[in-house]
Motif scaffolding. Structure first.
Motif, PDB file in Angstrom:
ATOM      1  N   ARG A   1      86.667 -90.143  37.018  1.00 52.37           N
ATOM      2  CA  ARG A   1      86.066 -89.136  36.111  1.00 52.37           C
ATOM      3  C   ARG A   1      85.901 -87.966  36.788  1.00 52.37           C
ATOM      4  NH1 ARG A   1      83.212 -86.883  32.790  1.00 52.37           N
ATOM      5  NH2 ARG A   1      79.897 -87.007  32.542  1.00 52.37           N
ATOM      6  N   GLY A   2      86.318 -86.775  36.222  1.00 56.38           N
ATOM      7  CA  GLY A   2      86.050 -85.654  36.298  1.00 56.38           C
ATOM      8  C   GLY A   2      85.280 -84.850  35.978  1.00 56.38           C
ATOM      9  N   VAL A   3      84.956 -84.274  36.677  1.00 54.59           N
ATOM     10  CA  VAL A   3      82.593 -83.392  36.377  1.00 54.59           C
ATOM     11  C   VAL A   3      83.525 -81.673  37.224  1.00 54.59           C
ATOM     12  CG1 VAL A   3      81.733 -84.984  36.438  1.00 54.59           C
ATOM     13  CG2 VAL A   3      81.979 -83.969  38.534  1.00 54.59           C
ATOM     14  N   ARG A   4      83.337 -80.900  36.110  1.00 56.06           N
ATOM     15  CA  ARG A   4      83.894 -79.697  35.675  1.00 56.06           C
ATOM     16  C   ARG A   4      82.064 -78.747  36.645  1.00 56.06           C
ATOM     17  NH1 ARG A   4      84.586 -79.110  31.200  1.00 56.06           N
ATOM     18  NH2 ARG A   4      82.912 -78.523  30.378  1.00 56.06           N
ATOM     19  N   SER A   5      81.253 -79.500  35.468  1.00 52.10           N
ATOM     20  CA  SER A   5      80.136 -78.664  36.015  1.00 52.10           C
ATOM     21  C   SER A   5      78.958 -79.730  37.229  1.00 52.10           C
ATOM     22  CB  SER A   5      79.449 -78.006  34.826  1.00 52.10           C
ATOM     23  OG  SER A   5      79.536 -79.024  34.112  1.00 52.10           O
ATOM     24  N   ASP A   6      78.401 -79.483  38.039  1.00 53.65           N
ATOM     25  CA  ASP A   6      77.607 -80.351  38.897  1.00 53.65           C
ATOM     26  C   ASP A   6      76.627 -81.082  38.649  1.00 53.65           C
ATOM     27  OD1 ASP A   6      76.564 -81.722  40.274  1.00 53.65           O
ATOM     28  OD2 ASP A   6      76.231 -80.756  42.153  1.00 53.65           O
ATOM     29  N   PRO A   7      76.352 -81.999  37.418  1.00 52.26           N
ATOM     30  CA  PRO A   7      75.202 -82.419  36.772  1.00 52.26           C
ATOM     31  C   PRO A   7      73.720 -82.646  37.784  1.00 52.26           C
ATOM     32  CG  PRO A   7      77.147 -84.024  36.798  1.00 52.26           C
ATOM     33  CD  PRO A   7      77.352 -83.203  37.538  1.00 52.26           C
ATOM     34  N   LEU A   8      73.882 -82.601  39.052  1.00 48.22           N
ATOM     35  CA  LEU A   8      72.976 -82.453  39.912  1.00 48.22           C
ATOM     36  C   LEU A   8      72.344 -81.143  39.462  1.00 48.22           C
ATOM     37  CD1 LEU A   8      74.194 -84.395  42.819  1.00 48.22           C
ATOM     38  CD2 LEU A   8      73.158 -85.114  41.136  1.00 48.22           C
ATOM     39  N   THR A   9      72.688 -79.542  39.405  1.00 45.16           N
ATOM     40  CA  THR A   9      72.144 -78.861  39.317  1.00 45.16           C
ATOM     41  C   THR A   9      72.542 -78.543  38.188  1.00 45.16           C
ATOM     42  OG1 THR A   9      73.808 -77.583  39.529  1.00 45.16           O
ATOM     43  CG2 THR A   9      72.977 -78.319  41.810  1.00 45.16           C
ATOM     44  N   THR A  10      72.570 -78.802  36.937  1.00 39.31           N
ATOM     45  CA  THR A  10      71.747 -78.335  35.037  1.00 39.31           C
ATOM     46  C   THR A  10      70.624 -79.227  34.738  1.00 39.31           C
ATOM     47  OG1 THR A  10      74.865 -79.052  35.023  1.00 39.31           O
ATOM     48  CG2 THR A  10      73.561 -79.066  33.022  1.00 39.31           C
ATOM     49  N   PRO A  11      69.903 -78.332  34.589  1.00 41.71           N
ATOM     50  CA  PRO A  11      68.588 -78.762  33.956  1.00 41.71           C
ATOM     51  C   PRO A  11      68.819 -79.882  32.575  1.00 41.71           C
ATOM     52  CG  PRO A  11      68.556 -76.996  35.471  1.00 41.71           C
ATOM     53  CD  PRO A  11      69.935 -77.392  34.615  1.00 41.71           C
TER      54      PRO A  11
ATOM     55  N   PRO B   1      65.818 -74.750  45.235  1.00 40.05           N
ATOM     56  CA  PRO B   1      65.599 -74.743  43.295  1.00 40.05           C
ATOM     57  C   PRO B   1      66.317 -75.743  42.258  1.00 40.05           C
ATOM     58  CG  PRO B   1      64.380 -72.594  44.626  1.00 40.05           C
ATOM     59  CD  PRO B   1      65.431 -73.580  45.274  1.00 40.05           C
ATOM     60  N   ALA B   2      67.491 -75.008  42.569  1.00 39.19           N
ATOM     61  CA  ALA B   2      68.596 -75.836  41.587  1.00 39.19           C
ATOM     62  C   ALA B   2      68.201 -77.439  41.949  1.00 39.19           C
ATOM     63  CB  ALA B   2      70.081 -75.460  41.942  1.00 39.19           C
ATOM     64  N   TYR B   3      67.953 -77.671  43.012  1.00 41.14           N
ATOM     65  CA  TYR B   3      67.874 -79.429  43.045  1.00 41.14           C
ATOM     66  C   TYR B   3      66.200 -80.455  42.696  1.00 41.14           C
ATOM     67  CZ  TYR B   3      72.354 -79.570  45.112  1.00 41.14           C
ATOM     68  OH  TYR B   3      73.363 -79.043  45.528  1.00 41.14           O
ATOM     69  N   VAL B   4      65.594 -79.710  41.445  1.00 41.94           N
ATOM     70  CA  VAL B   4      64.001 -79.971  41.299  1.00 41.94           C
ATOM     71  C   VAL B   4      64.613 -81.043  40.315  1.00 41.94           C
ATOM     72  CG1 VAL B   4      62.054 -79.488  40.061  1.00 41.94           C
ATOM     73  CG2 VAL B   4      63.263 -77.855  41.725  1.00 41.94           C
ATOM     74  N   GLY B   5      63.909 -82.318  40.885  1.00 42.29           N
ATOM     75  CA  GLY B   5      64.235 -83.427  39.811  1.00 42.29           C
ATOM     76  C   GLY B   5      65.335 -83.821  40.206  1.00 42.29           C
ATOM     77  N   VAL B   6      66.483 -83.935  41.448  1.00 44.91           N
ATOM     78  CA  VAL B   6      67.135 -84.537  41.810  1.00 44.91           C
ATOM     79  C   VAL B   6      66.113 -85.753  43.021  1.00 44.91           C
ATOM     80  CG1 VAL B   6      69.248 -84.895  42.836  1.00 44.91           C
ATOM     81  CG2 VAL B   6      68.914 -83.228  41.771  1.00 44.91           C
ATOM     82  N   ALA B   7      66.847 -86.660  42.596  1.00 44.61           N
ATOM     83  CA  ALA B   7      66.028 -88.205  43.503  1.00 44.61           C
ATOM     84  C   ALA B   7      67.749 -88.991  44.104  1.00 44.61           C
ATOM     85  CB  ALA B   7      65.339 -88.792  42.875  1.00 44.61           C
ATOM     86  N   VAL B   8      67.435 -89.659  44.872  1.00 43.22           N
ATOM     87  CA  VAL B   8      68.562 -90.281  46.075  1.00 43.22           C
ATOM     88  C   VAL B   8      67.608 -91.369  45.672  1.00 43.22           C
ATOM     89  CG1 VAL B   8      69.482 -90.760  48.030  1.00 43.22           C
ATOM     90  CG2 VAL B   8      68.998 -88.274  47.844  1.00 43.22           C
TER      91      VAL B   8
ATOM     92  N   TYR C   1      74.509 -94.213  49.184  1.00 48.15           N
ATOM     93  CA  TYR C   1      73.184 -93.506  48.282  1.00 48.15           C
ATOM     94  C   TYR C   1      73.782 -92.636  47.467  1.00 48.15           C
ATOM     95  CZ  TYR C   1      70.303 -95.221  52.159  1.00 48.15           C
ATOM     96  OH  TYR C   1      69.679 -95.959  53.595  1.00 48.15           O
ATOM     97  N   THR C   2      72.749 -93.010  46.443  1.00 44.54           N
ATOM     98  CA  THR C   2      72.938 -92.227  44.757  1.00 44.54           C
ATOM     99  C   THR C   2      72.318 -91.062  44.313  1.00 44.54           C
ATOM    100  OG1 THR C   2      73.885 -94.107  44.147  1.00 44.54           O
ATOM    101  CG2 THR C   2      73.724 -92.417  42.250  1.00 44.54           C
ATOM    102  N   ARG C   3      72.920 -90.176  44.202  1.00 47.31           N
ATOM    103  CA  ARG C   3      72.079 -89.099  44.024  1.00 47.31           C
ATOM    104  C   ARG C   3      71.546 -88.538  42.263  1.00 47.31           C
ATOM    105  NH1 ARG C   3      74.353 -83.674  47.034  1.00 47.31           N
ATOM    106  NH2 ARG C   3      76.911 -84.641  46.258  1.00 47.31           N
ATOM    107  N   ILE C   4      70.611 -88.217  41.595  1.00 45.25           N
ATOM    108  CA  ILE C   4      70.652 -88.553  41.061  1.00 45.25           C
ATOM    109  C   ILE C   4      69.437 -87.529  39.893  1.00 45.25           C
ATOM    110  CG2 ILE C   4      69.186 -90.400  38.926  1.00 45.25           C
ATOM    111  CD1 ILE C   4      69.312 -91.964  40.868  1.00 45.25           C
TER     112      ILE C   4
END
Length: 470
Positions: free
Chosen positions: A144-154, A397-404, A413-416
């Motif tokens: 799995r290769g991610v070009r853009s970071d899903p964690l910082t993409t609302p 602020p880019a990580y608002v909505g991200v949980a561990v 641990y997984t970041r979601i």
């Protein structure tokens, strides 16, 4: 030979039609795709075309010195030995919004470990933010290769309004590789959710309510320590789908907890006779025996220790102590009868949520935290060994909505990234499903009447409850 030559124009025509149809479908998919997916589709083409060369440079090929069957047949008896073959794993590439998913075969001496060692080289060659390699069955791996970071993409979630196909699955969001993350609620007595104000705790729970509200086999009660009335706060749009709601009044919430403990005791006393099993999850929730969810937001409001010698302080201290004891009963004994408690607090330290409650909850999520101590209280001491996944690193602020959270079957641990549900969508779902709201105690009464059995609980939730048959 003449017959074969005669069919050649027809064969070429068929091939041309098939190629044209494939090209047309590819163009249509490209035009209909969003901007991110189009970039990924172009990236997928580069991955396919450059794979043979990249695999050789990354050490993902193997040299086979044994001639193939055709080489053995065509080789002359006294001629030179056929040259060794360089075998390259076959791949299939799929593009999505965040990057590419590559499914590859393994070869002798080129297995999962070799792919994982080459992950950082693949990330650079494919221009990806990160690359993960996981097993995909015998002899297969998925890259799995991610070009853009899903964690910082609302992301946003629009509830369908349809009942979930599986009431045991809670879809939380996507992880750092854009893979969907689900947890099982079967046999789970409690969930803790921690994080600083505005980090996304309540929004994540709102999604849970909106997804499960269309099912008559789920009933929800809420105690919100941030507000005084149901018309205030984050749950105002959802209260129509809740059979009970309390604010910060300790007497009211104490009465709600007693009410649910009484329900727990009645269910425990009748489950064998009514459902024929000792554990409700063996047959699953139903409208007659619904999964009963208690959401306790700002849980520290109801458990804090009051210190003082005046009569008012002593009364409040007695209430909070009893609240802790009642919720402990629900968490420790409610699993098998279909009661789930979700506790939300800024910090899940022992002074906010008593450890005899917190440590029994098998699922723990933490949004952004300011201190390592708060992260340890929410996720356990092992989070110290995974600093890159620590919720302390989510304060941007880019990580608002991200949980561990710790996921079963995964190391560390997984970041979601949890999606946002708008107030309008929440209100729409609650309004459309309000007719499904029912008191689980009344559902139990109706079920007992239908089966010809009766059971009554004492007014004191600590008193014994025994079933009786007519």
């Amino acid at each position: 030979m003449e017959a074969v030559t005669g069919y050649a124009p027809d064969a070429l025509l068929v091939a041309a039609v098939l190629v044209s149809a494939w090209l047309l479908m590819t163009v249509v998919r490209y035009v209909r795709a969003d901007g991110g997916t189009r970039v990924s589709m172009r990236q997928a083409v580069r991955v396919r075309w450059g794979w043979v060369r990249l695999a050789r440079m990354a050490g993902l090929t193997v040299t086979d010195k044994t001639p193939g069957l055709l080489a053995q047949i065509t080789a002359q008896k006294d001629g030179p030995t056929p040259a060794p073959r360089v075998l390259t794993p076959r791949i299939k590439v799929k593009a999505d919004q965040f990057g590419v998913i590559v499914r590859a075969r393994t070869l002798p001496q080129v297995g999962l470990e070799e792919y994982q060692k080459s992950a950082r080289f693949l990330a650079d060659a494919w221009r990806c933010t990160r690359v993960s390699v996981l097993p995909d069955g015998p002899g297969k791996v998925v890259i799995r290769g991610v070009r853009s970071d899903p964690l910082t993409t609302p992301t946003t979630h629009r509830p369908t309004g349809r009942p979930p196909a599986d009431l045991t699955r809670w879809e939380l969001g996507v992880d750092e590789y854009a893979a969907r993350v689900c947890v099982s609620l079967a046999n789970v007595p409690g969930v803790t959710v921690a994080g600083t104000p505005g980090a996304g705790k309540t929004s994540g729970v709102n999604k849970f309510v909106c997804d499960f509200a269309p099912s008559p086999a789920v009933q929800i009660a809420t105690a919100d320590g941030k507000v005084s009335r149901a018309s205030e706060g984050d749950y105002a749009d959802l209260v129509k789908r809740m059979f009970a709601f309390c604010g910060d009044d300790l007497d009211e919430v104490n009465a709600l907890f007693k009410r649910l403990v009484k329900l727990r005791k009645r269910r425990s006393a009748t489950i064998r006779d009514v459902l024929g099993v000792k554990n409700m999850w063996h047959v699953g929730p139903s409208p007659e025996w619904p999964l009963t969810v208690l959401i306790i937001d700002e849980a520290h409001t109801y458990f804090r220790e009051y210190k003082g010698s005046d009569a008012t302080t002593k009364r409040l201290a007695a209430l909070t102590a009893e609240n802790a004891r009642l919720v402990e009963d629900l968490v420790k004994k409610g699993r098998s009868v279909g009661i789930l408690v979700i506790l939300i607090s800024q910090k899940t330290t022992g002074d906010a949520i008593p450890t005899f409650i917190r440590d029994v909850c098998p699922i723990g999520l933490s949004f952004a935290q300011k201190t390592v101590e708060a992260a340890v209280a929410a996720l356990g001491d092992d989070i110290r060994n995974w600093p890159d996944a620590s919720p302390v690193a989510l304060q941007d602020p880019a990580y608002v909505g991200v949980a561990v959270m710790a996921m079963q079957g995964r190391p560390g641990y997984t970041r979601i990234r949890t999606p946002y549900v708008s107030d309008a969508d929440a209100a729409r779902v609650a309004e459309a499903t309000s007719h499904l709201t029912a008191d689980p105690a009344l559902c139990l009464d109706a079920l007992l009447d239908a089966t010809g059995r009766t059971a009554s609980g004492d007014d004191d939730p600590d008193g014994p409850v025994s079933p009786s048959k007519p």
